[in-house]
Enzyme design. Structure first.
Site, mmCIF file in Angstrom:
data_model
loop_
_atom_site.group_PDB
_atom_site.id
_atom_site.type_symbol
_atom_site.label_atom_id
_atom_site.label_comp_id
_atom_site.label_asym_id
_atom_site.label_seq_id
_atom_site.Cartn_x
_atom_site.Cartn_y
_atom_site.Cartn_z
ATOM 1 N N GLY A 1 0.831 -1.228 0.136
ATOM 2 C CA GLY A 1 0.154 -0.025 0.096
ATOM 3 C C GLY A 1 0.972 1.160 -0.183
ATOM 4 O O GLY A 1 2.087 1.398 0.261
ATOM 5 N N CYS A 2 0.179 2.319 -0.305
ATOM 6 C CA CYS A 2 1.050 3.695 -0.403
ATOM 7 C C CYS A 2 1.497 4.138 0.886
ATOM 8 O O CYS A 2 2.567 4.468 0.941
ATOM 9 C CB CYS A 2 0.136 4.548 -1.501
ATOM 10 S SG CYS A 2 -1.488 4.925 -0.702
ATOM 11 N N TYR A 3 0.262 4.171 1.839
ATOM 12 C CA TYR A 3 0.683 4.784 3.156
ATOM 13 C C TYR A 3 1.914 3.686 3.560
ATOM 14 O O TYR A 3 2.887 4.143 4.394
ATOM 15 C CB TYR A 3 -0.386 4.666 4.092
ATOM 16 C CG TYR A 3 -1.304 5.949 3.889
ATOM 17 C CD1 TYR A 3 -0.838 7.357 3.833
ATOM 18 C CD2 TYR A 3 -2.498 5.853 3.534
ATOM 19 C CE1 TYR A 3 -1.810 8.553 3.639
ATOM 20 C CE2 TYR A 3 -3.540 6.724 3.252
ATOM 21 C CZ TYR A 3 -3.176 8.230 3.477
ATOM 22 O OH TYR A 3 -3.841 9.089 3.189
ATOM 23 N N THR B 1 4.169 1.802 2.466
ATOM 24 C CA THR B 1 5.591 2.342 1.856
ATOM 25 C C THR B 1 5.972 3.258 2.592
ATOM 26 O O THR B 1 7.162 3.123 2.904
ATOM 27 C CB THR B 1 5.342 2.359 0.425
ATOM 28 O OG1 THR B 1 4.843 1.176 -0.278
ATOM 29 C CG2 THR B 1 6.635 2.754 -0.192
ATOM 30 N N SER B 2 5.464 4.543 2.857
ATOM 31 C CA SER B 2 6.119 5.523 3.286
ATOM 32 C C SER B 2 6.363 5.400 4.685
ATOM 33 O O SER B 2 7.417 5.858 5.219
ATOM 34 C CB SER B 2 5.210 6.868 3.098
ATOM 35 O OG SER B 2 4.200 6.864 4.104
#
Lengths: 346, 346, 346, 346
Positions: free
Chosen positions: C149-151, C153-154
């Site tokens: 997921g994007c969140y 990853t960060s």
């Protein structure tokens, strides 16, 4: 087949855009970046988009150093500053792509009327106006290319097919242009602050913008006669993009589909012009980050006018991308090298 | 001296804008808000800008209820829906300000050509086009006001002084308009998504937008002759604001200062028109949230054209604010009541 | 060495982003694009950024056709839809990179608690969580990669060095994340309208966002113990970018320069992680359009906390770019192919 | 009952915001506006939002003139400049609302540690911290009000109910704040350019922002004990608005509905605090242009933390609006005068 490339004036938005694109160019080695400010700093510190891509530091402009380090030079300076730097570079045998306005106007008198005194008029005759779609062969042999202005690129590509085909009344041309804020450059001014631009929209330089004579010169070439236009720039609250809406009276009725085909045909072999299908119109969002100029044309039978909408990224086709396209032509490279990025949408 | 006010169609952007402004009106009591969606919900839940200000809930449209609850009704419905609701409200003795296009065009044939079949043509003759700067006296006596479109408001106020004074060639009028995204309303469509609009800019409806005949009708009134215009709307990536850049050929040379004075004089007593000092031009950011129309005019001796730039907030002077201005005139209130907010800058 | 690639679900923002990047991949031939909507249309008509780059049309999903046409498949579908499509593709011998959440969580119970019933639990054990910085070797041998997921990853890249080195109290982790609007996808919803998002900012899903267990699973792997975090997503009025600000109590005092070095060391060989110099912090604008994750770390002696700021482009390192990075590893390509674009600033 | 009001430092964003709001105040006569720049120009020329509303010109600061012209003075200067101007104004018997940081911190040592040497420490004891929700009675009798910082206003109102009720562990407070670009003021700096801010998002001043001790002072007052917080500001690419997301460990389990009720109760009589219904959270778009602080609270049983989200317009409740609220209290006016505008959404 690697060419050594220097950028004089690498600290502005057209400078960083040259860097972004030249990073991907297989035949270019960046060797020297000059700047007035932040000299000594790694360019990747000044532009934190660049770490892991470019290790060079910004240097003070030293012409001997530039000459020694480069085969090709991009001068990305304000007008006036450019015409001081270009002559010694040419004299030293460099090929120069100048992104300023200093060598765009063939008539020194016109230049001096709209800008200031020209200090190097002797170079004007050999400078080639670097709009490849109209002057590709002349660019190929040039030592000095005057890279077109952003607004003129969008306006000229929009009107060229109509004028070449003699379809419009030349006294009726109105160009209503809208540009993103990078067009004002990276200099620090009240009017460029986020809170002054955001959620706003305004016209400026109405009837007096310096890109007017540049547009008129090229449209005049195409027409074989003097052309006087109304040109109105506006400031869009976006970072990148110019959209120009151009109006002209048709000499005789021509349908929209026919106009659309005529545009398709006119730009058939151009790698960086995309003509929208009839009935569709461009959006600056669809060219962002790319070297494309998107065009759409409408014929309005109620008013007898043709309306052409053109969209470019002002930093790419309107400046640094077109400069690289010119470099490719001058150096005998494939014209699209370094320009392969796809528009960033959304 | 309190008037009971109902809003039919309170769930959209013009609806919430009426609420924002009417909250501050000393002589208005909001009594009934209808909506197709979210019926039963407090309007302050649907629009979380409104808690502590309005306690009403959204209701299904029930004409008897609206009639019983109100003296004055704002109809903020899409065209076609409006003409079904307005007649019974008038029949019941209500004053109606209709924000749709249904009663703006005097010629039913023109309406039916640009919109659809009109189901209530008998009311068209008595409807007053609610642009106070031109038709204030007729608004005063009206039962039904057709509130002007947003683009027409900006274009007509820009061109009225030139046409009234007979200064321009009527065949040369071009209106290049740019609107913020609230102009598309609150309906849920792909093209209105944030990521489709943000950092973009495009033209649409070129040669075919429905506000064209409305502009032409009023300009024709002013000219005493038919006027055909080119009108091109564009979508700005901002929430509020319309800026129109209008071009016309001057019949004879008139200087910029003279034009500017003429505009100052024309609008001297208008509370909501502000003419910029000569040499300055409007910005939509400077009218945001307010009922002002800002105007700037330039004379371009090179082309013999006048260029007028006009800026409004499309939700205020272009819709709900002008509707309240009309209500004030119809009800005998001071014209600026409810409209005292200062533009929100920055 | 060309691989044929299909994209199942090419009509959304992660779909068009795969297309934008894969256009530049020297070893990929795009062969099949499926979509629920606009079937039959050229993808360059649906996304006008793509003319001159991709000639394919959108097709209805037909698994036999996908199987016949491809060696590698990207599934860019909503969760639930993905787990219906992945099994037959694997059974037919394809390599699959799944951009949904369906195969990210190892514990079916956790999946079913945060999402819905899982219809294909037997594939979960072999799915590899595709964060190359932590699981590169496992990705290399995978048939099925669950793209992060994007969140997550960060957040994971921000916290991994601290946890691996045992520097923080695991009960004190708070992740405050902010995402651009492309994170909500291209589906048409009131809350995604331009005028609902523009000039706004809000938190959502506080304490309940589905990316929470994904973050906790990977941080738990790194810690060798269960980790429970506070994770708060917010919606930024920009198109692209996630910035996460992560907080944790340091077990013992560690200076900022030391932390910065430790991060530099941890990611020394990673092509797509850039650690800012000590004292500098990332900005989403500096990774836009690229596959980079930029990291900055601060030690606050007043509170004894480490604060890590991480920035990615949610559509690239947070979705399609990372998926291509995974494909490159699975296919034995150089890891950066198709990902060479430089961030687009400004 | 009219008070004559001067604004010292009217050329910045808090200055023009005072003007916007004071225009609507029935008991205020603006008499004197000073500025460092554009002296002599009509303020409506410097801020073209103001024509037809304010006829005053900007003047050089002349203390005698300010004293003669005013009963009440707003000082909207940078810190350090303010403490030079405030003492003579007080000595001349004026009431002063100071928008700088110079009189906010009770402990001179703390001020000097975070700012610079204090040149007027003798006035600090009588200055009242102008957060009406906590210190209304002291404001009523004050000669000198230190108007709170924008971030502190949002953070303190979010945490006050939890601390007053002794619900949280004071060592666990983290405040993650995000501010629009007007927070940086109108000074001309590279980092404030549109193209540097637009489509970006970043943290700054991590662990070192000067609003930290101000927050800690007031939370300490509420707790009756020292409070040390993590405070992280971020820059949002919008013009107006602060949203703070505050985290703290609950000493014992308290449900979300219960917390929500407790907040409702705490702020029951406050005209400018709006507590969202349980389950809903604020958005800066819903307070734009208004003096409201919107609050939402969540209890997260997984982590045992309370999360409070607060939204203000940084120029209104975070600066000029709160200053007017303080003036109203000091002058015995109804507290909401001049602050009646409804939030501008969309």
């Amino acid at each position: 087949m690697i060419r050594r490339v220097a950028i004089v004036g690498a600290g502005g938005y057209t400078g960083v855009e040259l860097l972004r694109l030249l990073c991907l160019h297989p035949h270019v080695e960046l060797t020297c970046l000059t700047s007035l400010e932040e000299v000594g700093a790694p360019v990747s510190r000044v532009f934190p988009s660049l770490p892991k891509r470019i290790a060079l530091k910004l240097e003070t402009l030293d012409l001997d150093r530039v000459v020694a380090a480069s085969d090709i030079v991009f001068t990305a300076l304000p007008h006036k500053a450019a015409m001081a730097v270009v002559p010694p570079l040419l004299a030293a045998g460099k090929k120069v792509i100048d992104l300023s306005a200093d060598f765009r106007l063939r008539d020194v008198g016109v230049y001096e009327q709209w800008y200031q005194r020209h200090t190097c008029p002797e170079l004007i005759p050999e400078a080639v106006y670097g709009l490849p779609e109209l002057y590709r062969e002349r660019v190929r042999g040039a030592r000095l290319v005057a890279n077109p202005g952003c607004y003129p690129t969008s306006a000229i590509l929009a009107l060229a097919p109509l004028i070449r085909h003699g379809l419009i009344d030349l006294e009726t041309v109105i160009i209503d242009s809208k540009s993103g804020a990078t067009g004002a450059g990276r200099s620090v001014r009240l009017g460029s602050l986020f809170c002054e631009v955001n959620e706003g929209f305004k016209a400026y330089g109405v009837g007096s913008h310096r890109h007017t004579p540049e547009i008129e010169q090229v449209l005049g070439d195409l027409a074989g006669a003097a052309v006087i236009v109304s040109f109105t720039p506006h400031l869009l609250p976006i970072s990148r993009g110019i959209l120009s809406t151009s109006y002209a009276k048709l000499k005789k009725a021509v349908g929209g589909a026919e106009l659309s085909e005529l545009f398709q045909e006119f730009y058939r072999d151009e790698p960086f012009v995309r003509v929208c299908p009839a009935g569709e119109l461009p959006n600056v969002a669809m060219v962002k980050g790319s070297n494309y100029c998107d065009l759409g044309v409408v014929s309005d039978p109620r008013t007898g006018r043709a309306i052409v909408v053109s969209a470019i990224d002002n930093l790419v086709k309107g400046a640094s991308g077109q400069a690289i396209q010119n470099m490719n032509i001058m150096a005998g490279f494939e014209e699209g090298l370094g320009l392969q990025v796809v528009p960033l949408f959304p």
